[in-house]
Design a protein around this motif. Structure first.
Motif, mmCIF file in Angstrom:
data_model
loop_
_atom_site.group_PDB
_atom_site.id
_atom_site.type_symbol
_atom_site.label_atom_id
_atom_site.label_comp_id
_atom_site.label_asym_id
_atom_site.label_seq_id
_atom_site.Cartn_x
_atom_site.Cartn_y
_atom_site.Cartn_z
ATOM 1 N N LYS A 147 0.847 -1.195 0.000
ATOM 2 C CA LYS A 147 0.000 0.000 0.000
ATOM 3 C C LYS A 147 0.878 1.239 0.000
ATOM 4 O O LYS A 147 1.979 1.215 0.555
ATOM 5 C CB LYS A 147 -0.893 0.037 1.245
ATOM 6 C CG LYS A 147 -1.941 -1.049 1.315
ATOM 7 C CD LYS A 147 -2.751 -0.965 2.597
ATOM 8 C CE LYS A 147 -3.784 -2.086 2.635
ATOM 9 N NZ LYS A 147 -4.581 -2.052 3.877
ATOM 10 N N PRO A 148 0.390 2.337 -0.568
ATOM 11 C CA PRO A 148 1.151 3.581 -0.489
ATOM 12 C C PRO A 148 1.202 4.086 0.952
ATOM 13 O O PRO A 148 0.391 3.710 1.803
ATOM 14 C CB PRO A 148 0.376 4.542 -1.388
ATOM 15 C CG PRO A 148 -1.018 3.988 -1.423
ATOM 16 C CD PRO A 148 -0.871 2.496 -1.319
ATOM 17 N N VAL A 149 2.162 4.965 1.208
ATOM 18 C CA VAL A 149 2.417 5.479 2.551
ATOM 19 C C VAL A 149 2.194 6.991 2.582
ATOM 20 O O VAL A 149 2.630 7.714 1.676
ATOM 21 C CB VAL A 149 3.858 5.152 2.991
ATOM 22 C CG1 VAL A 149 4.214 5.836 4.302
ATOM 23 C CG2 VAL A 149 4.050 3.636 3.110
ATOM 24 N N LEU A 187 15.563 9.521 1.210
ATOM 25 C CA LEU A 187 14.182 9.110 1.456
ATOM 26 C C LEU A 187 13.287 9.533 0.298
ATOM 27 O O LEU A 187 12.491 8.733 -0.212
ATOM 28 C CB LEU A 187 13.693 9.722 2.777
ATOM 29 C CG LEU A 187 12.239 9.446 3.161
ATOM 30 C CD1 LEU A 187 11.975 7.955 3.312
ATOM 31 C CD2 LEU A 187 11.875 10.200 4.440
ATOM 32 N N ILE A 188 13.393 10.773 -0.112
ATOM 33 C CA ILE A 188 12.575 11.256 -1.225
ATOM 34 C C ILE A 188 12.904 10.491 -2.499
ATOM 35 O O ILE A 188 11.995 10.065 -3.241
ATOM 36 C CB ILE A 188 12.778 12.770 -1.396
ATOM 37 C CG1 ILE A 188 12.149 13.517 -0.202
ATOM 38 C CG2 ILE A 188 12.186 13.259 -2.710
ATOM 39 C CD1 ILE A 188 12.482 14.987 -0.141
ATOM 40 N N ASP A 189 14.178 10.265 -2.758
ATOM 41 C CA ASP A 189 14.583 9.547 -3.968
ATOM 42 C C ASP A 189 14.144 8.081 -3.956
ATOM 43 O O ASP A 189 14.094 7.429 -5.013
ATOM 44 C CB ASP A 189 16.100 9.620 -4.148
ATOM 45 C CG ASP A 189 16.582 11.000 -4.577
ATOM 46 O OD1 ASP A 189 15.727 11.840 -4.923
ATOM 47 O OD2 ASP A 189 17.807 11.245 -4.545
ATOM 48 N N ALA A 190 13.828 7.560 -2.787
ATOM 49 C CA ALA A 190 13.350 6.178 -2.691
ATOM 50 C C ALA A 190 11.904 6.038 -3.167
ATOM 51 O O ALA A 190 11.379 4.918 -3.231
ATOM 52 C CB ALA A 190 13.475 5.676 -1.248
ATOM 53 N N HIS A 198 5.915 20.029 -3.618
ATOM 54 C CA HIS A 198 5.230 19.592 -4.838
ATOM 55 C C HIS A 198 4.286 20.681 -5.334
ATOM 56 O O HIS A 198 4.207 20.940 -6.547
ATOM 57 C CB HIS A 198 4.458 18.303 -4.549
ATOM 58 C CG HIS A 198 3.717 17.748 -5.719
ATOM 59 N ND1 HIS A 198 4.348 17.137 -6.790
ATOM 60 C CD2 HIS A 198 2.369 17.707 -5.993
ATOM 61 C CE1 HIS A 198 3.442 16.747 -7.667
ATOM 62 N NE2 HIS A 198 2.243 17.074 -7.212
ATOM 63 N N LEU A 199 3.589 21.322 -4.396
ATOM 64 C CA LEU A 199 2.636 22.371 -4.780
ATOM 65 C C LEU A 199 3.229 23.771 -4.729
ATOM 66 O O LEU A 199 2.711 24.682 -5.386
ATOM 67 C CB LEU A 199 1.409 22.312 -3.862
ATOM 68 C CG LEU A 199 0.536 21.066 -3.943
ATOM 69 C CD1 LEU A 199 -0.713 21.242 -3.085
ATOM 70 C CD2 LEU A 199 0.145 20.732 -5.372
ATOM 71 N N ASN A 232 5.021 8.256 -4.161
ATOM 72 C CA ASN A 232 4.873 8.994 -5.416
ATOM 73 C C ASN A 232 3.547 8.719 -6.114
ATOM 74 O O ASN A 232 2.997 9.599 -6.790
ATOM 75 C CB ASN A 232 6.033 8.658 -6.348
ATOM 76 C CG ASN A 232 7.330 9.340 -5.939
ATOM 77 O OD1 ASN A 232 7.337 10.265 -5.128
ATOM 78 N ND2 ASN A 232 8.438 8.875 -6.493
ATOM 79 N N GLN A 233 3.022 7.516 -5.953
ATOM 80 C CA GLN A 233 1.773 7.194 -6.630
ATOM 81 C C GLN A 233 0.603 8.022 -6.110
ATOM 82 O O GLN A 233 -0.425 8.150 -6.778
ATOM 83 C CB GLN A 233 1.461 5.704 -6.498
ATOM 84 C CG GLN A 233 1.044 5.242 -5.118
ATOM 85 C CD GLN A 233 0.983 3.739 -5.012
ATOM 86 O OE1 GLN A 233 1.999 3.070 -4.816
ATOM 87 N NE2 GLN A 233 -0.217 3.194 -5.146
#
Length: 261
Positions: A147-149, A187-190, A198-199, A232-233
């Protein structure tokens, strides 16, 4: 869904100030706090309609995290699954049908980076923990549904120069060392997205923590060290990522995330 995260710097203290007012105003589906500095048996916290989940430090009056959620989760976890990292109440992770929610209070590397080695081990373990949840592997090794986190909390690091007022003066210091910044990049690159950036990729001068010294808050000499990150999803589902720097009561302000899920 609306998510809120706030380092309250002592729940018992902020309960005497404005906690209930802030909590009710946000009307969040999930409200996460860090630095509770207490266990649930040390405080009377009436939050009708919410389930409460706490992780407390073995050391009294130190650290601690808690999550208050309208929906009852499928499962709860209270550590990374590594004994020497799991004595300070720094993780509450809750599984819901569509995602994992992770509340974290990342260790401070302390003055002169005295605790940097522990911090680096924590950052690596935390990244693996979150990726494991995403991929369907629990800390115990048990398989679960991938599942996404959605993760949030006080990460105790300003990622880039735009994320603090006095970048040049603080370069290499605790919270803005190359080591800590590099681990957040890892962490972000993972496979995770910093929802605020992002916004608001170029928005400067907005922070989440101010020292109690030197009139830092009144002069807005702050740091952005409180984050919402998502797999990311989930990035296309981000509707709003907010910093509520007008909310007082702590040396941190709340941060928020609205997701269309």
């Amino acid at each position: 869904m609306r998510f809120i995260s706030w380092n309250v710097n002592g729940l018992r203290a902020v309960l005497k100030k404005n906690f209930y007012e802030v909590f009710e105003a946000f009307d969040a589906d999930i409200f996460a706090i860090q630095e509770t500095k207490c266990s649930p048996d040390q405080v009377e916290l009436a939050l009708p309609g919410y389930h409460q989940f706490w992780s407390s430090a073995e050391k009294k009056g130190y650290s601690g995290t808690a999550v208050f959620t309208r929906e009852e989760p499928l499962r709860e976890l209270h550590g990374l699954g590594i004994d020497y990292l799991d004595h300070e109440g720094r993780i509450v992770a809750l599984e819901f049908p569509q995602f994992w929610f992770v509340d974290v209070y990342t260790p401070n590397s302390q003055n002169e980076l005295a605790r940097i080695d522990f911090r680096m081990q924590w950052d690596d373990a935390f990244r693996e923990f979150c990726k494991g949840l995403e991929e369907g592997i629990l800390p115990s090794g048990e398989a679960s549904t991938p599942k996404p986190v959605v993760m949030c909390g006080d990460f105790n690091v300003a990622h880039n120069e735009i994320d603090l007022k006095n970048a040049a003066a603080n370069r290499g210091a605790s919270g803005f060392s190359d080591e800590e910044r590099g681990k957040l990049t890892e962490l972000i690159d993972a496979g995770f997205t910093d929802t605020f950036r992002h916004l608001h990729p170029a928005q400067a001068g907005i922070y989440t923590w101010w020292s109690y010294r030197f009139r830092a808050r009144s002069t807005n000499a702050g740091w952005r060290i409180d984050y919402f990150l998502v797999s990311n999803q989930l990035a296309p589902a981000i509707e709003a990522a907010s910093i509520y720097d007008d909310v007082e009561g702590s040396d941190h302000c709340p941060v928020g995330l609205d997701l269309n899920i």
